[in-house]
Scaffold this motif. Structure first.
Motif, PDB file in Angstrom:
ATOM      1  N   GLU A  45       0.860  -1.184   0.000  1.00 51.65           N
ATOM      2  CA  GLU A  45       0.000   0.000   0.000  1.00 51.65           C
ATOM      3  C   GLU A  45       0.897   1.234   0.000  1.00 51.65           C
ATOM      4  O   GLU A  45       1.504   1.588   1.009  1.00 51.65           O
ATOM      5  CB  GLU A  45      -0.912  -0.016   1.227  1.00 51.65           C
ATOM      6  CG  GLU A  45      -1.926   1.087   1.220  1.00 51.65           C
ATOM      7  CD  GLU A  45      -2.983   0.904   2.289  1.00 51.65           C
ATOM      8  OE1 GLU A  45      -4.129   1.282   2.036  1.00 51.65           O
ATOM      9  OE2 GLU A  45      -2.664   0.394   3.396  1.00 51.65           O
ATOM     10  N   ASP A 103       1.333   4.772   0.294  1.00 54.32           N
ATOM     11  CA  ASP A 103       0.503   5.781   0.951  1.00 54.32           C
ATOM     12  C   ASP A 103       1.265   7.089   1.155  1.00 54.32           C
ATOM     13  O   ASP A 103       1.152   7.738   2.192  1.00 54.32           O
ATOM     14  CB  ASP A 103       0.030   5.213   2.294  1.00 54.32           C
ATOM     15  CG  ASP A 103      -1.328   5.734   2.699  1.00 54.32           C
ATOM     16  OD1 ASP A 103      -1.985   6.416   1.891  1.00 54.32           O
ATOM     17  OD2 ASP A 103      -1.728   5.473   3.844  1.00 54.32           O
ATOM     18  N   ARG A 153      -7.603   2.554   5.416  1.00 53.63           N
ATOM     19  CA  ARG A 153      -6.403   2.011   4.796  1.00 53.63           C
ATOM     20  C   ARG A 153      -6.497   0.493   4.724  1.00 53.63           C
ATOM     21  O   ARG A 153      -6.934  -0.159   5.661  1.00 53.63           O
ATOM     22  CB  ARG A 153      -5.145   2.397   5.592  1.00 53.63           C
ATOM     23  CG  ARG A 153      -4.887   3.886   5.701  1.00 53.63           C
ATOM     24  CD  ARG A 153      -4.639   4.486   4.335  1.00 53.63           C
ATOM     25  NE  ARG A 153      -4.102   5.831   4.386  1.00 53.63           N
ATOM     26  CZ  ARG A 153      -4.796   6.917   4.092  1.00 53.63           C
ATOM     27  NH1 ARG A 153      -6.053   6.831   3.765  1.00 53.63           N
ATOM     28  NH2 ARG A 153      -4.222   8.092   4.113  1.00 53.63           N
ATOM     29  N   SER A 166       2.572  -1.389   4.332  1.00 51.71           N
ATOM     30  CA  SER A 166       2.234   0.002   4.081  1.00 51.71           C
ATOM     31  C   SER A 166       3.513   0.826   4.056  1.00 51.71           C
ATOM     32  O   SER A 166       4.361   0.691   4.938  1.00 51.71           O
ATOM     33  CB  SER A 166       1.304   0.524   5.181  1.00 51.71           C
ATOM     34  OG  SER A 166       1.001   1.886   4.953  1.00 51.71           O
TER      35      SER A 166
END
Length: 197
Positions: A7, A9, A21, A33
């Motif tokens: 992810e 971000d 999320r 992440s």
């Protein structure tokens, strides 16, 4: 290590209210992440973070050291200090307010120019707009580049090449009249070329 999803971000800190999320829903079981301070502080601050399962961290650190031959200690120390003393939070509040003003102004001026904003972002630095009259964004970008104004045509970001009528604007760079003047001239030239084709 069997990471299933990354992810990315890096724009999370632009949000006033955090959106859900994937990593939070997953509890970091299969999602890693990643985030960065390069967008919110400076491109020169090459510092970010990874949130992942504890047993994945050491191999990721080894990979980072093997591929960068350094650890960016100065940037990490600066970011740590800004986080600890509250400076980063205050900086974000100021930056978000400025970006919200820039977003509103950019959307207003794009509307005056005849572009249709695809969706109004809740926060951030980018806004997507559809060109009028089925104009081609790559053509607009080429004409504007002749005036030293850089636009981002939609197909640059589209694997399916289905965004030829869209431009992506960085609102923090759209505060000069020259941007809209170059946009209007590029649209006029493109429309005239299309009419004579």
């Amino acid at each position: 290590m069997s990471v299933r999803k990354i992810e990315d971000d890096i724009f999370a800190d632009f949000e006033d209210e955090p959106a859900p999320r994937l990593a939070a829903f997953d509890g970091l079981a299969r999602v890693v992440s990643i985030g960065s301070f390069s967008k919110t502080l400076s491109a020169a601050v090459r510092c970010g973070y990874i949130a992942a399962r504890s047993e994945w961290i050491e191999p990721l650190v080894d990979l980072k050291l093997a591929t960068t031959f350094g650890n960016g200690q100065l940037a990490a120390s600066v970011v740590h200090r800004l986080l600890v003393d509250g400076t980063y939070r205050r900086h974000l509040e100021s930056m978000r307010a400025k970006l919200a003003d820039a977003m509103g102004e950019t959307i207003r001026r794009l509307g005056y120019a005849g572009l249709e904003v695809w969706t109004r972002p809740r926060a951030g630095i980018f806004v997507w707009a559809r060109l009028p009259d089925a104009l081609d964004a790559a053509d607009i970008a080429r004409h504007a580049l002749a005036e030293s104004v850089v636009f981002a045509p939609g197909n640059v970001f589209s694997a399916s090449q289905s965004a030829a009528g869209f431009l992506r604007f960085n609102v923090s760079q759209c505060n000069r009249p020259k941007v809209y003047e170059a946009l209007q001239r590029a649209m006029d030239v493109s429309a005239a070329s299309k009419a004579h084709a």
